[in-house]
Design a protein around this motif. Structure first.
Motif, mmCIF file in Angstrom:
data_model
loop_
_atom_site.group_PDB
_atom_site.id
_atom_site.type_symbol
_atom_site.label_atom_id
_atom_site.label_comp_id
_atom_site.label_asym_id
_atom_site.label_seq_id
_atom_site.Cartn_x
_atom_site.Cartn_y
_atom_site.Cartn_z
ATOM 1 N N GLU A 35 -63.902 -45.737 -1.476
ATOM 2 C CA GLU A 35 -64.980 -44.963 -2.269
ATOM 3 C C GLU A 35 -65.954 -44.341 -1.015
ATOM 4 O O GLU A 35 -66.461 -45.512 -0.582
ATOM 5 C CB GLU A 35 -65.654 -45.403 -3.544
ATOM 6 C CG GLU A 35 -66.813 -44.702 -3.941
ATOM 7 C CD GLU A 35 -66.116 -43.116 -4.213
ATOM 8 O OE1 GLU A 35 -65.492 -42.855 -4.942
ATOM 9 O OE2 GLU A 35 -67.071 -42.108 -3.551
ATOM 10 N N VAL A 44 -67.141 -36.562 -10.417
ATOM 11 C CA VAL A 44 -66.948 -35.632 -11.590
ATOM 12 C C VAL A 44 -67.127 -36.586 -12.696
ATOM 13 O O VAL A 44 -67.455 -36.151 -13.678
ATOM 14 C CB VAL A 44 -65.802 -35.039 -11.600
ATOM 15 C CG1 VAL A 44 -65.356 -34.094 -12.773
ATOM 16 C CG2 VAL A 44 -65.309 -34.091 -10.416
ATOM 17 N N SER A 45 -66.721 -37.827 -12.604
ATOM 18 C CA SER A 45 -66.709 -38.741 -13.787
ATOM 19 C C SER A 45 -68.143 -39.230 -14.118
ATOM 20 O O SER A 45 -68.282 -39.859 -15.189
ATOM 21 C CB SER A 45 -66.101 -40.186 -13.251
ATOM 22 O OG SER A 45 -64.565 -39.891 -13.093
ATOM 23 N N VAL A 51 -66.507 -37.240 -23.625
ATOM 24 C CA VAL A 51 -65.805 -37.184 -24.900
ATOM 25 C C VAL A 51 -64.339 -37.570 -24.808
ATOM 26 O O VAL A 51 -63.609 -37.134 -23.872
ATOM 27 C CB VAL A 51 -65.785 -35.763 -25.363
ATOM 28 C CG1 VAL A 51 -64.961 -35.595 -26.372
ATOM 29 C CG2 VAL A 51 -67.198 -35.144 -25.789
ATOM 30 N N ILE A 349 -57.564 -32.137 -11.544
ATOM 31 C CA ILE A 349 -57.717 -33.277 -12.660
ATOM 32 C C ILE A 349 -59.052 -32.953 -13.175
ATOM 33 O O ILE A 349 -60.184 -33.778 -13.057
ATOM 34 C CB ILE A 349 -57.704 -34.809 -12.000
ATOM 35 C CG1 ILE A 349 -56.462 -34.865 -11.289
ATOM 36 C CG2 ILE A 349 -57.717 -35.803 -13.267
ATOM 37 C CD1 ILE A 349 -55.152 -34.807 -11.922
ATOM 38 N N THR A 355 -60.341 -38.714 -20.433
ATOM 39 C CA THR A 355 -59.652 -39.228 -21.855
ATOM 40 C C THR A 355 -58.124 -39.800 -21.178
ATOM 41 O O THR A 355 -57.714 -40.587 -21.578
ATOM 42 C CB THR A 355 -59.310 -38.212 -22.623
ATOM 43 O OG1 THR A 355 -60.673 -37.719 -22.991
ATOM 44 C CG2 THR A 355 -58.749 -38.806 -23.927
#
Ligand SMILES: Cc1cc2nc3c(=O)[nH]c(=O)nc-3n(C[C@H](O)[C@H](O)[C@H](O)COP(=O)(O)OP(=O)(O)OC[C@H]3O[C@@H](n4cnc5c(N)ncnc54)[C@H](O)[C@@H]3O)c2cc1C
Length: 370
Positions: A35, A44-45, A51, A349, A355
């Motif tokens: 990382e 982005v996470s 949700v 992605i 999810t």
């Protein structure tokens, strides 16, 4: 260790890279997740809606449909096993005009074809009985949708990878890789102590940097690297009591699920994300965008008071399509796509990537023949 420093190197410690690392660890591989930031899950996470999607909308048989439904089932089980917080609050997809009612029927049919559980069609009265402040002509109820603590989820995956003998190494950018003549890769990593390490399998899951990272893998066909598009989405937070217990979504807009309502785990109401294309990732929230949010939200919540919305945060979707172009599937490119044994490269992605993450990890392992 014998032949290689690591059985597998994964580039990127977002939800998807960690889920790939987890799937490989669970198969007994010793994994290093690299990382570039100083902490996991800062990409982005960390800037999304958190949700857990049902999997209603995606074309049947697509990776998005299959991996969202499978990933959701795996995710709830993982969150239970690791005591990570979630609220399976359910979601209402609402038609705010008579003209939108046929879209609900189409989504219900799509959800059935995608094997989404327990979906039902509600009349206006039935929807208002559940959420009295709602305005709609009819709705779909998806009881399997929810919200969760995505950072707690990523920390739990990191813990499991490390407990299996793997490493999640921060402040360590991937700088490039070259295939080794006998199989596997030599990886160049930067940071305070630049290093070279070898691995049998290489997985690239760097979110918004997918194109840059694939371009740094020697032998990756340049014509297979898709053009990057950045789809920015802004959020506004409600100052006041959350009006609904369930997620509320109007039918999707072209290119995204569109601005919706959620009550986060702290009990606060958040609206967003909208969609605008930007040339480079940009996380500013323009207070002037509030006008459009008021107009849109009042279609399903006429009680939204003036002055109640405050600018909150923004995220950027790693898209593979530009404005007006059809939204493509996730790309999970294994050897069959690019010709490099031992490599899986991920592109595009975007939602529902969070999810789907555990199922993406399983899919990546399968593409590596594991
Ligand atoms: C506005 C918005 C709302 C969304 N809402 C939802 C939702 O509600 N539900 C859902 O399921 N999905 C949602 N998504 C999608 C979801 O957030 C993403 O699909 C998912 O988080 C992507 O995870 P990732 O691990 O691929 O990317 P990231 O989280 O970006 O992780 C990639 C990591 O790679 C690192 N990296 C990049 N380059 C290098 C390098 N050279 N070397 C080392 N590391 C590198 C980055 O620092 C980063 O940490 C949303 C997305 C957006 C933008």
């Amino acid at each position: 260790m014998a032949e290689f420093d690591f059985d597998a190197v994964v580039v990127g410690a977002g939800a998807v890279g960690l889920a790939c690392g987890l799937a490989l660890s669970r198969r007994g591989l010793v994994v290093a997740v690299l990382e570039r930031e100083a902490a996991i899950g800062q990409g982005v996470s960390s800037r999304n809606s958190e949700v857990i999607h049902g999997g209603l909308y995606y074309p049947t048989g697509s990776l998005k449909a299959r991996l969202c439904v499978a990933g959701r089932r795996m995710l709830y089980a993982f969150l239970d096993a690791h005591q990570v917080a979630y609220d399976r609050c359910g979601k209402l997809v609402v038609a705010t005009s008579i003209e939108e009612l046929p879209r609900l029927d189409a989504i219900l049919e799509q959800a059935g074809a995608n094997d989404v559980e327990e979906m039902s069609r509600l009349s206006r009265a039935e929807a208002l009985a559940l959420e009295p402040e709602l305005a709609c002509e009819g709705a779909l109820l998806s009881p399997q949708s929810g919200v969760f603590d995505s950072h707690g989820y990523m920390l739990a995956m990191q813990g499991e990878i490390e407990a299996a003998g793997g490493a999640v190494v921060v402040s360590t950018p991937f700088e490039g890789a070259a295939p080794l003549s006998g199989g596997g890769f030599e990886v160049r990593a930067g940071g305070a102590e630049p290093t070279r390490l070898t691995c049998r399998h290489l997985v690239t899951a760097p979110g918004l940097s997918a194109q840059d990272v694939a371009g740094r893998v020697e032998g990756f066909p340049a014509d297979l690297i898709p053009k990057a598009h950045f789809g920015k989405g802004m959020y506004f937070r409600l100052q006041g009591k959350a009006p609904f217990a369930r997620l509320v979504y109007p039918p999707p807009i072209p290119g995204a699920l569109g601005t919706h309502y959620r009550r986060d785990l702290g009990g606060q109401a958040v609206f967003g994300p909208d969609l605008s294309y930007v040339d480079a990732p940009d996380y500013s929230v323009d207070p002037a965008a509030a006008g459009e949010f008021y107009r849109y939200i009042r279609k399903f919540w006429p009680g939204l008071p003036d002055g109640a919305l405050a600018p909150d945060y923004a995220g950027v979707r790693p898209k593979l399509h530009g404005p007006g172009e059809p939204q493509p599937d996730f790309r999970i490119d294994g050897e069959a796509a690019h010709g490099l044994p031992g490599l899986v490269a991920l592109f595009g992605i975007e939602s529902p990537g969070l999810t789907s993450s555990l199922a993406i990890g399983e899919e990546v392992a399968a593409r590596l023949g594991l």
